[in-house]
Design a protein around this motif. Sequence first.
Motif, mmCIF file in Angstrom:
data_model
loop_
_atom_site.group_PDB
_atom_site.id
_atom_site.type_symbol
_atom_site.label_atom_id
_atom_site.label_comp_id
_atom_site.label_asym_id
_atom_site.label_seq_id
_atom_site.Cartn_x
_atom_site.Cartn_y
_atom_site.Cartn_z
ATOM 1 N N HIS A 117 0.842 -1.194 0.000
ATOM 2 C CA HIS A 117 0.000 0.000 0.000
ATOM 3 C C HIS A 117 0.883 1.252 0.000
ATOM 4 O O HIS A 117 0.684 2.191 -0.769
ATOM 5 C CB HIS A 117 -0.868 -0.050 1.260
ATOM 6 N N GLU A 120 2.243 2.412 -3.331
ATOM 7 C CA GLU A 120 1.304 3.225 -4.113
ATOM 8 C C GLU A 120 1.372 4.674 -3.654
ATOM 9 O O GLU A 120 1.366 5.604 -4.449
ATOM 10 C CB GLU A 120 -0.129 2.722 -3.934
ATOM 11 N N ARG A 124 2.250 7.962 -5.750
ATOM 12 C CA ARG A 124 1.411 9.157 -5.817
ATOM 13 C C ARG A 124 2.204 10.396 -5.447
ATOM 14 O O ARG A 124 2.164 11.419 -6.148
ATOM 15 C CB ARG A 124 0.207 9.002 -4.881
ATOM 16 N N THR A 132 4.248 19.172 -9.865
ATOM 17 C CA THR A 132 4.538 20.520 -9.382
ATOM 18 C C THR A 132 5.695 21.146 -10.140
ATOM 19 O O THR A 132 5.654 22.313 -10.525
ATOM 20 C CB THR A 132 4.879 20.474 -7.868
ATOM 21 N N VAL B 80 -3.590 21.783 -6.732
ATOM 22 C CA VAL B 80 -3.083 20.468 -6.355
ATOM 23 C C VAL B 80 -2.001 20.508 -5.285
ATOM 24 O O VAL B 80 -2.103 19.850 -4.271
ATOM 25 C CB VAL B 80 -2.574 19.688 -7.582
ATOM 26 N N ASP B 81 -0.941 21.291 -5.526
ATOM 27 C CA ASP B 81 0.126 21.213 -4.523
ATOM 28 C C ASP B 81 -0.287 21.840 -3.208
ATOM 29 O O ASP B 81 0.130 21.404 -2.145
ATOM 30 C CB ASP B 81 1.460 21.765 -5.054
ATOM 31 N N PHE B 84 -2.456 18.992 -1.448
ATOM 32 C CA PHE B 84 -1.741 17.804 -0.991
ATOM 33 C C PHE B 84 -0.618 18.118 -0.014
ATOM 34 O O PHE B 84 -0.310 17.343 0.866
ATOM 35 C CB PHE B 84 -1.228 16.986 -2.171
ATOM 36 N N ASP B 110 -7.193 11.735 3.138
ATOM 37 C CA ASP B 110 -6.107 10.942 3.719
ATOM 38 C C ASP B 110 -6.643 9.666 4.354
ATOM 39 O O ASP B 110 -6.032 8.600 4.259
ATOM 40 C CB ASP B 110 -5.343 11.768 4.768
ATOM 41 N N PHE B 113 -7.284 7.353 1.611
ATOM 42 C CA PHE B 113 -6.009 6.838 1.094
ATOM 43 C C PHE B 113 -5.470 5.721 1.985
ATOM 44 O O PHE B 113 -4.950 4.727 1.505
ATOM 45 C CB PHE B 113 -4.957 7.960 1.006
ATOM 46 N N SER B 114 -5.598 5.923 3.316
ATOM 47 C CA SER B 114 -5.011 4.892 4.169
ATOM 48 C C SER B 114 -5.953 3.696 4.336
ATOM 49 O O SER B 114 -5.509 2.571 4.535
ATOM 50 C CB SER B 114 -4.592 5.472 5.524
ATOM 51 N N TYR B 116 -8.042 2.494 1.938
ATOM 52 C CA TYR B 116 -8.108 1.691 0.715
ATOM 53 C C TYR B 116 -6.829 1.794 -0.106
ATOM 54 O O TYR B 116 -6.509 2.855 -0.643
ATOM 55 C CB TYR B 116 -9.273 2.149 -0.167
ATOM 56 N N HIS B 117 -6.170 0.703 -0.187
ATOM 57 C CA HIS B 117 -5.006 0.587 -1.063
ATOM 58 C C HIS B 117 -5.373 1.079 -2.469
ATOM 59 O O HIS B 117 -4.651 1.853 -3.092
ATOM 60 C CB HIS B 117 -4.584 -0.877 -1.086
ATOM 61 N N GLU B 120 -5.250 4.827 -3.062
ATOM 62 C CA GLU B 120 -3.912 5.343 -3.352
ATOM 63 C C GLU B 120 -3.598 5.144 -4.833
ATOM 64 O O GLU B 120 -3.038 6.013 -5.493
ATOM 65 C CB GLU B 120 -2.845 4.604 -2.535
ATOM 66 N N GLN B 121 -3.970 3.995 -5.306
ATOM 67 C CA GLN B 121 -3.724 3.714 -6.717
ATOM 68 C C GLN B 121 -4.456 4.725 -7.587
ATOM 69 O O GLN B 121 -3.884 5.290 -8.525
ATOM 70 C CB GLN B 121 -4.195 2.291 -7.058
ATOM 71 N N ARG B 124 -2.658 7.907 -7.582
ATOM 72 C CA ARG B 124 -1.473 7.860 -8.437
ATOM 73 C C ARG B 124 -1.866 7.977 -9.904
ATOM 74 O O ARG B 124 -1.281 8.763 -10.655
ATOM 75 C CB ARG B 124 -0.714 6.553 -8.202
ATOM 76 N N SER B 127 -2.964 11.430 -10.782
ATOM 77 C CA SER B 127 -1.830 12.352 -10.822
ATOM 78 C C SER B 127 -1.045 12.207 -12.119
ATOM 79 O O SER B 127 -0.635 13.191 -12.726
ATOM 80 C CB SER B 127 -0.876 12.093 -9.652
ATOM 81 N N ILE B 128 -0.835 10.973 -12.516
ATOM 82 C CA ILE B 128 -0.068 10.742 -13.744
ATOM 83 C C ILE B 128 -0.835 11.243 -14.958
ATOM 84 O O ILE B 128 -0.254 11.812 -15.891
ATOM 85 C CB ILE B 128 0.287 9.247 -13.885
#
Lengths: 186, 186
Positions: A117, A120, A124, A132, B80-81, B84, B110, B113-114, B116-117, B120-121, B124, B127-128
């Motif tokens: 986890h 990931e 991210r 950024t 975004v920045d 986060f 957050d 994110f913590s 559910y794995h 986070e995916q 990611r 973000s990409i």
Amino acid sequence: MELSDFLLSLTPFDSHELKDITSHFEQEFIPKNTLLIEQGQVCKKLYYIKKGMVRSYYLKEDGKEITQWFFSVGKFMSSVDSFFQQRPSLYYLETLEDSVVYSISKEKMDLLFSKYHKMEQLGRLASIEMLTKVVNKLNAIQFQSARERYEYMLAEFPDISHRVPLGYIASYLGMTSETLSRIRRG
Amino acid sequence: MELSDFLLSLTPFDSHELKDITSHFEQEFIPKNTLLIEQGQVCKKLYYIKKGMVRSYYLKEDGKEITQWFFSVGKFMSSVDSFFQQRPSLYYLETLEDSVVYSISKEKMDLLFSKYHKMEQLGRLASIEMLTKVVNKLNAIQFQSARERYEYMLAEFPDISHRVPLGYIASYLGMTSETLSRIRRG
DNA sequence: ATACTTTTTTGATTTAGGTCAAAGGAAACC
DNA sequence: GGTTTCCTTTGACCTAAATCAAAAAAGTAT
């Protein structure tokens, strides 16, 4: 910086996790001016740069090389969308100096992503960091004069500006070599 | 597009997960020309746009507004920045039309994110995706003529180009309103 | 070292797009 | 509906940086 220290700087892995994760990377020694990926190929590896320097670039229709990014020590590097989406790369990746990198394949990376986890999360965070930086460059490029862009470059990549050919930097900054030369003259 | 469909398009959540995740978002109705965040504030929420349109912009030293991005239906949006990293935002976020959004706080995000794995995916992947788009714009801006940049814009945001004031688009593309007006003339 | 290639510098000229200014159009407000 | 304000268009002019060309300098190879 060592890979494990870099990983730790983003996410608090314990030492077992760290050992397992780093064991999936392979160390490679790559001479100066080697292409790691060519435009059109699917990028097979993600790299961490332990030593050296790499640039990504693409070819314009007229054949001119346009530097897209510089990657130096302590960063992940890849043709990001090619690697993650397994699509043909828009860029070449080329070492600018003799380099030492740690590489990992997409399969192994996916394995780590699903196993941990926290991996990931690291993915991210690294993506957002890169995002950024790109946004930063975009702002510099979009509304600044050639001289100001060069100053942005000095701030963002202080180590790079006198280690790589002037032409590479000029195209990175969206100006001609002649212009950059004149700016440097003062 | 509904939030849950959007989430599913990136990551295969099961229906319980989906229900739990979407329950952490709040629906908000936001009138046209409302600021969601101001420059200098820490951005408290991430938004999903169900209906409407939003732009981010910043002020140059001379006070001119520079549009930095357009966000339309079916996208995540935030400074975004700032969101986060919980740092002061460099941008304003402003609705350009009456909008319906789903919002979520940093704390809740957050938590997801913590918990559910897969969340986070999703973070990611989103973000990409954003990174790819910004790199795209950078390439368009860096080496293309004003006319070509406008064409990039038409391709990237076909729906937007005639829904927002010309000046917003011009600054987004790094040109003056006068220039864009002349381009549109033909 | 010498020859050959590539990169950088310098100068002259051109040009895309910026700036300045003013006139039309649209939208918002009373 | 008429004012006021903002947004867009148009024209004249200007400037930063591109292009073209050629010399100087730095690398590379023999």
